[in-house]
Design a protein around this motif. Structure first.
Motif, PDB file in Angstrom:
ATOM      1  N   HIS A 253       3.149   0.529   0.719  1.00  0.00           N
ATOM      2  CA  HIS A 253       2.008   1.627   2.166  1.00  0.00           C
ATOM      3  C   HIS A 253       2.747   0.426   2.921  1.00  0.00           C
ATOM      4  N   PHE A 254       2.709  -0.791   3.307  1.00  0.00           N
ATOM      5  CA  PHE A 254       3.375  -1.910   4.259  1.00  0.00           C
ATOM      6  C   PHE A 254       4.794  -1.095   4.882  1.00  0.00           C
ATOM      7  N   VAL A 255       5.172  -1.326   4.080  1.00  0.00           N
ATOM      8  CA  VAL A 255       7.328  -0.606   3.671  1.00  0.00           C
ATOM      9  C   VAL A 255       6.713   0.474   4.401  1.00  0.00           C
ATOM     10  N   LEU A 256       6.245   1.823   4.474  1.00  0.00           N
ATOM     11  CA  LEU A 256       5.995   2.569   4.352  1.00  0.00           C
ATOM     12  C   LEU A 256       5.368   2.473   6.444  1.00  0.00           C
ATOM     13  N   LEU A 257       4.466   2.046   6.478  1.00  0.00           N
ATOM     14  CA  LEU A 257       3.419   1.990   7.771  1.00  0.00           C
ATOM     15  C   LEU A 257       4.669   1.020   8.584  1.00  0.00           C
ATOM     16  N   GLN A 258       5.372   0.175   7.710  1.00  0.00           N
ATOM     17  CA  GLN A 258       6.289  -0.170   9.294  1.00  0.00           C
ATOM     18  C   GLN A 258       7.260   0.478   9.483  1.00  0.00           C
ATOM     19  N   VAL A 259       7.720   0.958   8.148  1.00  0.00           N
ATOM     20  CA  VAL A 259       9.247   2.288   9.545  1.00  0.00           C
ATOM     21  C   VAL A 259       8.322   2.902   9.684  1.00  0.00           C
ATOM     22  N   LEU A 260       7.741   3.956  10.426  1.00  0.00           N
ATOM     23  CA  LEU A 260       6.909   4.145  10.923  1.00  0.00           C
ATOM     24  C   LEU A 260       6.285   4.017  12.055  1.00  0.00           C
ATOM     25  N   ASP A 261       6.091   2.613  12.007  1.00  0.00           N
ATOM     26  CA  ASP A 261       5.903   2.116  13.007  1.00  0.00           C
ATOM     27  C   ASP A 261       4.163   2.242  13.551  1.00  0.00           C
ATOM     28  N   VAL A 262       4.106   2.225  12.887  1.00  0.00           N
ATOM     29  CA  VAL A 262       1.687   2.319  12.539  1.00  0.00           C
ATOM     30  C   VAL A 262       1.906   1.268  12.936  1.00  0.00           C
ATOM     31  N   PRO A 263       0.854   0.956  13.574  1.00  0.00           N
ATOM     32  CA  PRO A 263      -0.143  -0.789  14.241  1.00  0.00           C
ATOM     33  C   PRO A 263      -1.055  -1.190  12.538  1.00  0.00           C
ATOM     34  N   TYR A 264      -0.566  -2.414  13.081  1.00  0.00           N
ATOM     35  CA  TYR A 264      -1.703  -3.122  12.273  1.00  0.00           C
ATOM     36  C   TYR A 264      -1.428  -2.778  10.588  1.00  0.00           C
ATOM     37  N   ALA A 265       0.197  -2.350  10.573  1.00  0.00           N
ATOM     38  CA  ALA A 265       0.429  -2.445   9.672  1.00  0.00           C
ATOM     39  C   ALA A 265       0.504  -2.711   8.274  1.00  0.00           C
ATOM     40  N   PRO A 266      -0.059  -4.412   8.364  1.00  0.00           N
ATOM     41  CA  PRO A 266      -0.141  -5.442   7.568  1.00  0.00           C
ATOM     42  C   PRO A 266      -1.326  -5.527   6.944  1.00  0.00           C
ATOM     43  N   VAL A 267      -2.403  -4.683   7.410  1.00  0.00           N
ATOM     44  CA  VAL A 267      -4.326  -5.188   7.494  1.00  0.00           C
ATOM     45  C   VAL A 267      -4.292  -3.627   6.724  1.00  0.00           C
ATOM     46  N   LEU A 268      -3.903  -2.914   7.372  1.00  0.00           N
ATOM     47  CA  LEU A 268      -3.559  -1.199   6.605  1.00  0.00           C
ATOM     48  C   LEU A 268      -3.378  -1.434   5.081  1.00  0.00           C
ATOM     49  N   ALA A 269      -2.782  -2.035   5.228  1.00  0.00           N
ATOM     50  CA  ALA A 269      -1.739  -2.108   3.590  1.00  0.00           C
ATOM     51  C   ALA A 269      -2.654  -3.011   3.005  1.00  0.00           C
ATOM     52  N   VAL A 270      -3.361  -3.774   3.277  1.00  0.00           N
ATOM     53  CA  VAL A 270      -3.908  -4.943   2.391  1.00  0.00           C
ATOM     54  C   VAL A 270      -5.376  -3.916   2.239  1.00  0.00           C
ATOM     55  N   TRP A 271      -6.015  -3.467   3.014  1.00  0.00           N
ATOM     56  CA  TRP A 271      -6.721  -1.735   2.943  1.00  0.00           C
ATOM     57  C   TRP A 271      -6.768  -1.235   1.922  1.00  0.00           C
ATOM     58  N   VAL A 272      -5.804  -0.449   1.685  1.00  0.00           N
ATOM     59  CA  VAL A 272      -5.109   0.644   0.806  1.00  0.00           C
ATOM     60  C   VAL A 272      -5.463   0.208  -0.898  1.00  0.00           C
ATOM     61  N   GLY A 273      -4.661  -1.412  -0.472  1.00  0.00           N
ATOM     62  CA  GLY A 273      -4.553  -1.899  -1.905  1.00  0.00           C
ATOM     63  C   GLY A 273      -6.248  -2.624  -2.538  1.00  0.00           C
ATOM     64  N   LEU A 274      -6.722  -2.746  -1.542  1.00  0.00           N
ATOM     65  CA  LEU A 274      -8.329  -3.081  -2.449  1.00  0.00           C
ATOM     66  C   LEU A 274      -9.109  -1.648  -2.742  1.00  0.00           C
ATOM     67  N   VAL A 275      -9.076  -0.701  -1.770  1.00  0.00           N
ATOM     68  CA  VAL A 275     -10.073   0.074  -1.654  1.00  0.00           C
ATOM     69  C   VAL A 275      -8.860   1.031  -3.318  1.00  0.00           C
ATOM     70  N   SER A 276      -7.944   1.240  -3.366  1.00  0.00           N
ATOM     71  CA  SER A 276      -7.541   2.260  -3.713  1.00  0.00           C
ATOM     72  C   SER A 276      -7.402   1.568  -5.273  1.00  0.00           C
ATOM     73  N   GLN A 277      -7.250   0.631  -5.287  1.00  0.00           N
ATOM     74  CA  GLN A 277      -7.324  -0.071  -6.752  1.00  0.00           C
ATOM     75  C   GLN A 277      -9.747  -0.493  -7.952  1.00  0.00           C
ATOM     76  N   PHE A 278      -9.800  -1.143  -6.715  1.00  0.00           N
ATOM     77  CA  PHE A 278     -11.329  -0.870  -7.140  1.00  0.00           C
ATOM     78  C   PHE A 278     -12.151   0.027  -7.193  1.00  0.00           C
ATOM     79  N   ILE A 279     -11.829   1.526  -6.991  1.00  0.00           N
ATOM     80  CA  ILE A 279     -12.412   1.992  -6.294  1.00  0.00           C
ATOM     81  C   ILE A 279     -11.509   3.537  -7.525  1.00  0.00           C
ATOM     82  N   PRO A 280     -11.984   3.560  -8.886  1.00  0.00           N
ATOM     83  CA  PRO A 280     -10.657   4.139  -9.663  1.00  0.00           C
ATOM     84  C   PRO A 280     -10.941   5.804  -9.295  1.00  0.00           C
ATOM     85  N   THR A 281     -10.128   6.466  -9.612  1.00  0.00           N
ATOM     86  CA  THR A 281      -9.126   7.584  -9.482  1.00  0.00           C
ATOM     87  C   THR A 281      -9.319   8.306  -7.987  1.00  0.00           C
ATOM     88  N   ILE A 282     -10.405   8.087  -7.445  1.00  0.00           N
ATOM     89  CA  ILE A 282     -10.340   9.033  -5.965  1.00  0.00           C
ATOM     90  C   ILE A 282      -9.995   7.572  -4.422  1.00  0.00           C
TER      91      ILE A 282
END
Length: 445
Positions: A253-282
């Motif tokens: 997700h960091f690569v995608l956000l960086q390509v799209l030039d979305v601000p705060y890409a590193p923090v958003l990538a960490v957010w997506v990684g943690l929430v997506s894995q420790f809350i199953p399915t959804i």
């Protein structure tokens, strides 16, 4: 002196002699002047004692529910870091120092994540406040243009400042600040309690196991140690496999956000990684909501691209990445994982959602050791296939359906004038057949 019996009752005299003493009622029931049974006071005292103990235990359990939940969280956290602590201790490091190093690393990572996420939210709130007058002007211009009104921003601001609901809102907010402060202090105290208990569970794990086994017979000791080992392996494997998948998801997700030039890409990538894995399915879809929102502020089409990427990555993770990483650690069905999370949430809230999967995986592994399994037969029905030649084929079923259509002639129906197959024709002069001549057939002996 009149004679008396053993009970001390005087014998009654009669003209015909002495009458026998009266016998007690049958069944042992006391009469109107009888004594209370000796067991009745003891039974009443025992019943009252049991009721009092139950009420006291129920009150104590409700008072200590928060502490018990904190201890449960600390126990699973200690199981999660047990492999790392044991690995450092096997290299010659003291167990307490190894536990302290692991805790410091976890706290640094958590504090950094919370700080970065808080900075994102603060920046977005500041930008919203700074751009609010401009946004309000655009809304007023749209209303004046379409509804032919003459609204002004100054008049609206003065009306808002003088309104009663704003005054009530400020007063309620001032009162709520104290409640929020109390909740923050309570949350910090709860985190400190969990950290202390988990530190003691991890640092004194061998001593705790020895103390637990010292009150059990040798056969039970082996079972307890085996269950403890399974719990450590499953909980630690769950945390580490989820951490690895969170790292992969964050990088993608960091690569995608960086390509799209979305601000705060590193923090958003960490957010997506943690929430997506420790809350199953959804969790993936919940985690992708924040990057989509921020990408929408840059370009609405960017939000669509983020949504498409989230959906595609979720399929890749479910069918390619997750089976390979969790096959040896937490191998449970996705439906079972989702159901366990729902049940854990219903019982313990967010805490139950976090510990539900490792708890179910531990229980499944522990019970699997005592369930006798057999080799599965080679029947095609096991794999969801039908045997060849079993049941009507496709063409036969199509013919039957065609024959059963409305107005169609049924196979067993008789037509007028038609003969049933196998029915004998009447023989005789009017049947159309000539009768056999005598002697034309075989002669019987």
């Amino acid at each position: 002196m009149a004679p008396s019996d053993e009970t001390g009752q005087a014998a009654q005299q009669s003209p015909f002699g002495t009458t026998p003493p009266a016998r007690p009622p049958v069944g042992g029931a006391a009469g109107p002047n009888g004594r209370m049974p000796r067991w009745l006071p003891r039974a009443m005292v025992l019943a009252l004692t049991l009721v009092a103990v139950f009420q006291l235990g129920s009150w104590a359990f409700h008072q200590l529910t928060g502490l018990l939940i904190n201890i449960l969280i600390a126990f699973f956290l200690a199981l999660a870091i047990e492999p790392a602590v044991s690995w450092m201790a096997s290299r010659g490091m003291r167990r307490g120092l190894a536990t302290f190093i692991v805790f410091i690393g976890v706290m640094i990572v958590a504090a950094g994540f919370v700080t970065l996420l808080g900075s994102i939210l603060a920046d977005q709130i500041i930008k919203m406040i700074e751009g609010f007058p401009e946004y309000l002007d655009s809304v007023i211009n749209w209303i004046n243009t379409h509804f032919k009104t003459d609204l002004k921003r100054v008049d609206i601001q003065e009306g808002l400042l003088r309104s009663d609901w704003l005054r009530n809102y400020v007063q309620n907010s001032a009162t709520g600040v104290l409640d929020v402060s109390a909740q923050v202090i309570g949350g910090l105290f709860q985190l400190l309690t969990i950290a202390l208990f988990s530190f003691y569970f991890a640092a004194d794990g061998p001593r705790l196991r020895r103390a637990l086994c010292s009150v059990l017979p040798p056969a039970r000791q082996a079972e307890v140690l085996r269950a403890w080992e399974i719990a450590v392996n499953k909980t630690g494997g769950y945390i580490y496999s989820r951490g690895l998948m969170a790292l992969i998801s964050g990088i993608a997700h960091f690569v995608l956000l960086q390509v799209l030039d979305v601000p705060y890409a590193p923090v958003l990538a960490v957010w997506v990684g943690l929430v997506s894995q420790f809350i199953p399915t959804i969790g993936t879809y919940l985690a992708g909501a924040l990057p989509m929102l921020i990408a929408f502020t840059v370009n609405p089409w960017y939000a669509l691209w983020v949504l498409i990427f989230v959906v595609i990555y979720q399929q890749f993770e479910n069918y390619v990445l997750q089976p390979k990483l969790t096959s040896k650690t937490v191998d449970i069905h996705p439906a079972v994982a989702f159901g366990s999370v729902i049940a854990g949430t219903a019982l313990l809230g967010a805490v139950g959602a976090l510990i539900a999967i490792p708890a179910i995986a531990t229980l499944q592994a522990f019970l699997g050791a005592y369930v006798k399994r057999y080799d599965v037969t080679d029947d095609p029905r096991v794999h969801g296939h039908r045997r060849r030649g079993e049941g009507p084929g496709v063409i036969t079923r199509a013919r039957l359906l065609w024959a059963r259509r409305p107005g169609a002639e049924q196979p067993g129906a008789e037509r007028p004038g038609a003969e049933r197959p196998g029915a004998e024709r009447p023989k005789g002069p009017g049947s159309g057949e000539r009768p056999e001549a005598p002697g034309s057939g075989e002669s019987s002996s």
